[in-house]
Design an enzyme around this catalytic site. Structure first.
Site, PDB file in Angstrom:
ATOM      1  NE  ARG A 236      -4.231  -1.332  -0.121  1.00  0.00           N
ATOM      2  CZ  ARG A 236      -4.461  -2.405  -0.908  1.00  0.00           C
ATOM      3  NH1 ARG A 236      -3.161  -2.535  -1.684  1.00  0.00           N
ATOM      4  NH2 ARG A 236      -5.500  -3.354  -0.786  1.00  0.00           N
ATOM      5  CD  GLU A 265      -3.058   2.939  -5.112  1.00  0.00           C
ATOM      6  OE1 GLU A 265      -1.763   2.807  -5.100  1.00  0.00           O
ATOM      7  OE2 GLU A 265      -3.875   2.206  -5.394  1.00  0.00           O
TER       8      GLU A 265
END
Ligand code: NAI
Length: 347
Positions: A236, A265
């Protein structure tokens, strides 16, 4: 039952439709949305009993409350990570939340190794050169993985799958995982994070994003890494402080960075922004380094994993619909009222 699926791509439809038709023909009707679940788009799920989401959908308290108020009772994650879900609010509301914990650990582990070897042996640059008739190999020098030390942060399903692969390369393996079981000990040594950082030529992150692991890789921990080491993150984005990593690249202390995930993101990944000006200066700076390789969160993306994701997602919904205990439930399961098109039904 009606299921609203957010952040849908063509491949999600293909695999979900296939599993629905072949394994759960009477379970539900599906409404697909190409866009992500946000506070603005949540009203589009209000005629549904369940929603299905992916890694960059918003599942904070306002969204969960809006969904719940509209009659949604089940949240089906098409992913393993659940750092983006406010589970305490979900629990308070009595929402059923289930994930797909292990759709293909090998797919992500293999991708981590793919990134490492691409960056190390520079096959991405070689590909472009050769296509232009340039067969010069200067600048493509790599290192042999055999004999190198790989530090794995988090030896759960993906970390262990990565360990098995690295062992095949002949690497020495270290791991840091405060909750590790015995399994890793057959591959290498469990050590403190400091030792792992100091001794590893490659550091590969495979732990979940939690309050405790956010910016696990920061200015201080980067400084403890071996000079010239490579950092790989397929877990992550929030595990890494991107600004600190830019500094470590600029000082040449960090030898390489391979990312499949990025902390901001959500605004960009899974969509084509090639015709736009991208406002994220941190990401754009990262992309200027020759020793940085970035992909758009595709570690999971194999046909085997998509089959598993679709199967487990609908199996989770089936457990919820039939009031069965679901082994992949993330919060206490309630026997809740769900709405059908005609009348509320007790499950
Ligand atoms: P897992 O739950 O099997 O393993 C996670 C491991 O991390 C556990 O052994 C746990 O003890 C360990 N851990 C927890 N806190 C830690 C800490 N502070 N420091 C070090 N280790 C710690 O999870 P799995 O299936 O291996 O997935 C790992 C992560 O990979 C997921 O959380 C997810 O974020 C990411 N992922 C990325 C994908 C991609 O497409 N790039 C696809 C699937 C998962």
């Amino acid at each position: 039952m009606k299921l609203s699926v957010f952040s849908t791509k063509s491949y999600d439809r293909t695999y979900l439709d296939e599993v629905l038709t072949t394994r759960f023909p009477t379970l539900c009707t599906i409404e697909y949305h190409a866009f992500a679940l946000t506070e603005e788009t949540a009203p589009l799920a209000l005629s549904s009993n369940a929603v299905s989401v992916f890694v960059n959908d918003t599942l904070d308290a306002p969204v969960l409350r809006a969904l719940h108020a509209g009659g949604v009772r089940a949240i089906l994650l098409r992913c393993a990570g659940f750092n983006h879900v406010d589970l305490s609010t979900a629990e308070e509301l009595g929402l059923f939340v289930a994930n797909v914990p292990a759709y293909s650990p090998e797919a992500v582990a293999e991708f981590a190794v793919t990134l490492i070897q691409t960056l190390n042996r520079k096959t991405h640059r070689a590909y472009n050169r050769v296509r232009e008739g340039n067969f010069n190999i200067e600048g493509l020098l790599g290192t042999t993985l055999h004999g190198k030390t790989v530090g794995i942060v988090g030896v759960g399903r993906i970390g262990l799958a990565a360990a098995r692969i690295f062992l095949g390369f002949g690497c020495r393996l270290l791991a840091y995982d405060p909750f590790a079981g015995e399994e890793f000990k057959q591959f290498g040594t469990l050590v403190k994070l400091d030792t792992l950082l100091q001794e590893s030529n490659i550091v590969s992150l495979h732990c979940p994003l939690t309050d405790g692991t956010r910016h696990l890789i920061n200015g201080e921990t980067l400084a403890r890494m071996k000079p010239g080491a490579m950092l790989v993150n397929t877990s992550r984005g929030g595990l890494i402080d991107s600004a600190a990593v830019i500094e470590a690249l600029k000082t040449r202390h960090l030898g390489g960075l391979a990312l499949d995930v990025y902390e901001a993101e959500g605004e960009l990944f899974y969509n084509d922004h090639s015709g736009e000006i991208i406002d994220d200066d941190v990401l754009m700076r990262l992309m200027t380094f020759p020793n940085v390789l970035i992909c758009g969160h595709q570690g999971f993306f194999t046909s085997e994993a998509l089959t598993e994701i679709a199967g487990v997602t609908l199996s989770n919904l089936s457990d919820f619909a039939d009031g069965r205990s679901c082994p992949r439930s993330l919060v206490a399961e309630g026997h809740v009222l769900v709405r059908t098109d005609t009348a509320p039904v007790r499950l």
